[in-house]
Design a protein around this motif. Structure first.
Motif, short mmCIF file in Angstrom:
data_model
loop_
_atom_site.label_atom_id
_atom_site.label_comp_id
_atom_site.label_asym_id
_atom_site.label_seq_id
_atom_site.Cartn_x
_atom_site.Cartn_y
_atom_site.Cartn_z
N SER A 52 -24.39 -33.93 40.36
CA SER A 52 -25.08 -32.89 39.60
C SER A 52 -25.10 -31.55 40.33
CB SER A 52 -26.51 -33.33 39.28
OG SER A 52 -27.32 -33.30 40.44
N TRP A 53 -24.86 -31.56 41.64
CA TRP A 53 -24.91 -30.30 42.36
C TRP A 53 -23.65 -30.01 43.15
CZ3 TRP A 53 -24.60 -31.83 47.41
CH2 TRP A 53 -25.27 -32.99 47.80
N TRP A 54 -22.67 -30.85 43.09
CA TRP A 54 -21.44 -30.61 43.85
C TRP A 54 -20.54 -29.72 43.02
CZ3 TRP A 54 -21.41 -31.86 48.79
CH2 TRP A 54 -20.24 -31.67 49.50
N ARG A 55 -20.89 -28.47 42.95
CA ARG A 55 -20.16 -27.52 42.12
C ARG A 55 -18.92 -26.99 42.85
NH1 ARG A 55 -25.06 -25.82 43.96
NH2 ARG A 55 -25.07 -23.88 45.12
N PRO A 56 -18.07 -26.23 42.26
CA PRO A 56 -16.83 -25.79 42.92
C PRO A 56 -17.04 -25.10 44.26
CG PRO A 56 -16.71 -25.33 40.59
CD PRO A 56 -18.11 -25.82 40.86
N TRP A 57 -18.10 -24.32 44.40
CA TRP A 57 -18.33 -23.63 45.68
C TRP A 57 -18.47 -24.62 46.82
CZ3 TRP A 57 -17.82 -19.54 48.49
CH2 TRP A 57 -18.58 -19.39 49.67
N LEU A 58 -19.22 -25.68 46.60
CA LEU A 58 -19.45 -26.66 47.66
C LEU A 58 -18.18 -27.46 47.97
CD1 LEU A 58 -23.03 -27.77 46.71
CD2 LEU A 58 -22.32 -26.15 48.47
N ASP A 59 -17.31 -27.60 46.99
CA ASP A 59 -16.01 -28.23 47.25
C ASP A 59 -15.21 -27.38 48.23
OD1 ASP A 59 -16.57 -30.33 45.53
OD2 ASP A 59 -15.60 -29.36 43.81
N ILE A 61 -16.48 -25.31 50.47
CA ILE A 61 -17.14 -25.45 51.77
C ILE A 61 -16.71 -26.75 52.44
CG2 ILE A 61 -19.37 -25.75 52.95
CD1 ILE A 61 -18.86 -22.87 51.98
N ALA A 62 -16.79 -27.85 51.72
CA ALA A 62 -16.43 -29.16 52.29
C ALA A 62 -14.97 -29.19 52.72
CB ALA A 62 -16.73 -30.27 51.29
N GLU A 63 -14.09 -28.63 51.91
CA GLU A 63 -12.66 -28.61 52.26
C GLU A 63 -12.42 -27.77 53.50
OE1 GLU A 63 -10.31 -25.78 51.92
OE2 GLU A 63 -8.78 -27.09 52.71
N THR A 64 -13.09 -26.63 53.58
CA THR A 64 -12.93 -25.73 54.71
C THR A 64 -13.44 -26.38 56.00
OG1 THR A 64 -13.12 -23.82 53.23
CG2 THR A 64 -13.42 -23.41 55.57
N VAL A 65 -14.62 -26.95 55.93
CA VAL A 65 -15.18 -27.65 57.09
C VAL A 65 -14.30 -28.84 57.46
CG1 VAL A 65 -17.16 -29.02 57.90
CG2 VAL A 65 -17.54 -26.86 56.69
N VAL A 69 -12.95 -25.86 60.28
CA VAL A 69 -13.55 -24.52 60.33
C VAL A 69 -15.07 -24.66 60.40
CG1 VAL A 69 -13.86 -22.36 59.05
CG2 VAL A 69 -11.64 -23.52 59.00
N GLU A 70 -15.67 -23.95 61.33
CA GLU A 70 -17.13 -23.93 61.44
C GLU A 70 -17.67 -22.86 60.49
OE1 GLU A 70 -20.11 -23.91 65.12
OE2 GLU A 70 -18.97 -22.05 64.95
N ILE A 71 -18.58 -23.26 59.60
CA ILE A 71 -19.22 -22.31 58.69
C ILE A 71 -20.69 -22.27 59.04
CG2 ILE A 71 -19.75 -21.70 56.31
CD1 ILE A 71 -17.25 -23.20 55.45
N ARG A 72 -21.16 -21.06 59.40
CA ARG A 72 -22.57 -20.86 59.73
C ARG A 72 -23.13 -19.75 58.86
NH1 ARG A 72 -23.28 -19.65 65.80
NH2 ARG A 72 -21.25 -18.64 65.63
N ARG A 73 -24.32 -19.97 58.33
CA ARG A 73 -25.03 -18.98 57.51
C ARG A 73 -26.40 -18.77 58.12
NH1 ARG A 73 -24.73 -18.07 51.67
NH2 ARG A 73 -23.24 -19.78 51.70
N ASN A 95 -25.58 -27.22 50.51
CA ASN A 95 -24.72 -26.50 51.45
C ASN A 95 -24.63 -27.26 52.77
OD1 ASN A 95 -25.96 -24.47 49.53
ND2 ASN A 95 -24.43 -23.18 50.51
N VAL A 96 -25.77 -27.72 53.23
CA VAL A 96 -25.82 -28.47 54.49
C VAL A 96 -25.04 -29.78 54.33
CG1 VAL A 96 -27.35 -29.62 56.14
CG2 VAL A 96 -27.98 -27.37 55.20
N ALA A 97 -25.21 -30.45 53.20
CA ALA A 97 -24.48 -31.69 52.96
C ALA A 97 -22.98 -31.46 52.93
CB ALA A 97 -24.95 -32.33 51.65
N ALA A 98 -22.55 -30.28 52.50
CA ALA A 98 -21.12 -29.95 52.45
C ALA A 98 -20.57 -29.60 53.82
CB ALA A 98 -20.89 -28.80 51.48
N GLY A 99 -21.45 -29.43 54.82
CA GLY A 99 -21.00 -29.15 56.18
C GLY A 99 -21.33 -27.77 56.71
N GLU A 100 -21.98 -26.96 55.91
CA GLU A 100 -22.39 -25.63 56.35
C GLU A 100 -23.63 -25.75 57.23
OE1 GLU A 100 -23.70 -21.44 54.21
OE2 GLU A 100 -22.58 -22.91 53.06
N GLN A 101 -23.68 -24.98 58.29
CA GLN A 101 -24.87 -24.91 59.13
C GLN A 101 -25.69 -23.72 58.66
OE1 GLN A 101 -23.91 -25.26 63.43
NE2 GLN A 101 -21.81 -25.50 62.69
#
Length: 173
Positions: A52-59, A61-65, A69-73, A95-101
């Motif tokens: 329900s929340w894994w929208r294209p943006w988080l895909d 993020i997950a692919e990049t991580v 690639v380290e993603i920090r916000r 976002n955190v679940a997708a691997g973003e810090q």
């Protein structure tokens, strides 16, 4: 193809190889966002219902991580937080679940940090994408630069904010 001011952030992330840093400094964005309106009406993301929340943006993020690639916000926020920041806080767990810090810095703790005038992304320590917003938080687009002084300002500011900021799982509103 080299990026231009119209290159979307997801496209920039797809070309990133080491790191993507994002600094947000506003207390509100896009007040007419349908997701914000739904949140105001009581809708909450269900942590157990990933679909329900894994929208294209988080895909992205997950692919990049997943490519290493380290993603920090980091978010600089006024306290008590605005309604928008409460919403943003509530919808950060995917976002955190997708691997973003993600970290949060109360604005009162940022007073002596030299900060740029705009939110930004910094890709691979070489490319800055400034975010431009109206007073109401509507996106007015972005601007790219590889100017060494701008890159240095953003890198230094981000690291100072990051060092002081509170990890998402430890920050409470």
């Amino acid at each position: 193809m080299s990026p231009s001011a119209t290159t979307r952030i997801d496209e920039l992330l797809r070309g990133t190889v080491r790191s993507a840093l994002h600094l947000e400094m506003r207390d509100g964005y896009m007040q007419d966002d349908p997701a914000l309106r739904a949140w105001r009406d009581g809708h909450r993301l269900d942590p157990a219902d990933r679909a329900s929340w894994w929208r294209p943006w988080l895909d992205v993020i997950a692919e990049t991580v997943g490519r290493g690639v380290e993603i920090r916000r980091a978010r600089i926020v006024s306290e008590p937080v605005s309604e928008y920041i409460r919403y943003e806080y509530d919808v950060t767990f995917p976002n955190v679940a997708a691997g973003e810090q993600v970290r949060w810095l109360p604005r009162r703790n940022a007073g002596d940090i030299p900060l740029p005038g705009n939110d930004f992304w910094l890709f691979d320590g070489r490319l800055v994408r400034w975010g431009h917003f109206s007073g109401d938080g509507d996106s007015l687009g972005g601007e790219l630069t590889e100017d060494p002084a701008a890159v240095r300002l953003c890198a230094d500011a981000f690291e100072q904010v990051w060092d002081r900021a509170i990890p998402h799982d430890k920050y409470t509103i």
